[in-house]
Design a protein around this motif. Sequence first.
Motif, PDB file in Angstrom:
ATOM      1  N   ALA A  18       0.821  -1.203   0.000  1.00 43.12           N
ATOM      2  CA  ALA A  18       0.000   0.000   0.000  1.00 43.12           C
ATOM      3  C   ALA A  18       0.861   1.262   0.000  1.00 43.12           C
ATOM      4  N   ARG A  19       2.036   1.172   0.581  1.00 44.26           N
ATOM      5  CA  ARG A  19       2.908   2.349   0.620  1.00 44.26           C
ATOM      6  C   ARG A  19       3.643   2.539  -0.695  1.00 44.26           C
ATOM      7  N   ALA A  20       3.740   1.493  -1.483  1.00 42.31           N
ATOM      8  CA  ALA A  20       4.550   1.562  -2.695  1.00 42.31           C
ATOM      9  C   ALA A  20       3.755   2.161  -3.839  1.00 42.31           C
ATOM     10  N   HIS A  21       3.688   3.462  -3.924  1.00 39.64           N
ATOM     11  CA  HIS A  21       3.007   4.111  -5.039  1.00 39.64           C
ATOM     12  C   HIS A  21       3.851   3.970  -6.297  1.00 39.64           C
ATOM     13  N   GLN A  48       5.481   0.532 -10.213  1.00 36.53           N
ATOM     14  CA  GLN A  48       4.308  -0.256  -9.871  1.00 36.53           C
ATOM     15  C   GLN A  48       3.379  -0.343 -11.073  1.00 36.53           C
ATOM     16  N   SER A 101      -1.780   4.138  -9.847  1.00 36.38           N
ATOM     17  CA  SER A 101      -1.305   2.762  -9.761  1.00 36.38           C
ATOM     18  C   SER A 101      -2.452   1.856  -9.348  1.00 36.38           C
ATOM     19  N   ASP A 103      -2.962   0.335  -6.804  1.00 37.15           N
ATOM     20  CA  ASP A 103      -3.423   0.543  -5.428  1.00 37.15           C
ATOM     21  C   ASP A 103      -4.251   1.828  -5.313  1.00 37.15           C
ATOM     22  N   HIS A 105      -3.552   4.931  -5.832  1.00 34.69           N
ATOM     23  CA  HIS A 105      -2.891   6.187  -5.470  1.00 34.69           C
ATOM     24  C   HIS A 105      -2.422   6.914  -6.726  1.00 34.69           C
TER      25      HIS A 105
HETATM   26 CU    CU Z   1       0.263   3.682  -3.369  1.00 34.15          CU
END
Ligand code: CU
Length: 117
Positions: A18-21, A48, A101, A103, A105
């Motif tokens: 979730a943090r990996a935009h 990503q 991405s 996710d 974001h």
């Molecule tokens: Cu993200």
Amino acid sequence: MRILIAASLLIIVAAQAARAHAFLDHASPAVGSRVTQAPAVVTLWFTQQLEPAFSTVEIVDGGGRRVDLGLQVDATDPTVLHVAVKPLPPGTYRVEWRVVSVDTHTTTGHFIFEVGG
Ligand SMILES: [Cu+2]
């Protein structure tokens, strides 16, 4: 106990995902570079997978005129965008990217490259 550990590992992995935009990893022409051959396609590699429907790339010349013709996600790698461009005379070009991405974001950024004789 083993199940508990497995479950907590899953949570950690999910949190990291979730943090990996999606950020720009590299591009062709390279960020800030000067190329002698005008590219027909500008390619951007992201960190990503992208949602192509919500991702845009605008490329403008020194006078602010759009030179991009169309955006395509790579057929085999959904982290890669290809942007066809008009024939580029010598000059400085600015690439403005905005991607969503998988996710959900949104990230944005820009870079320049130069076409020189
Ligand atoms: Cu993200």
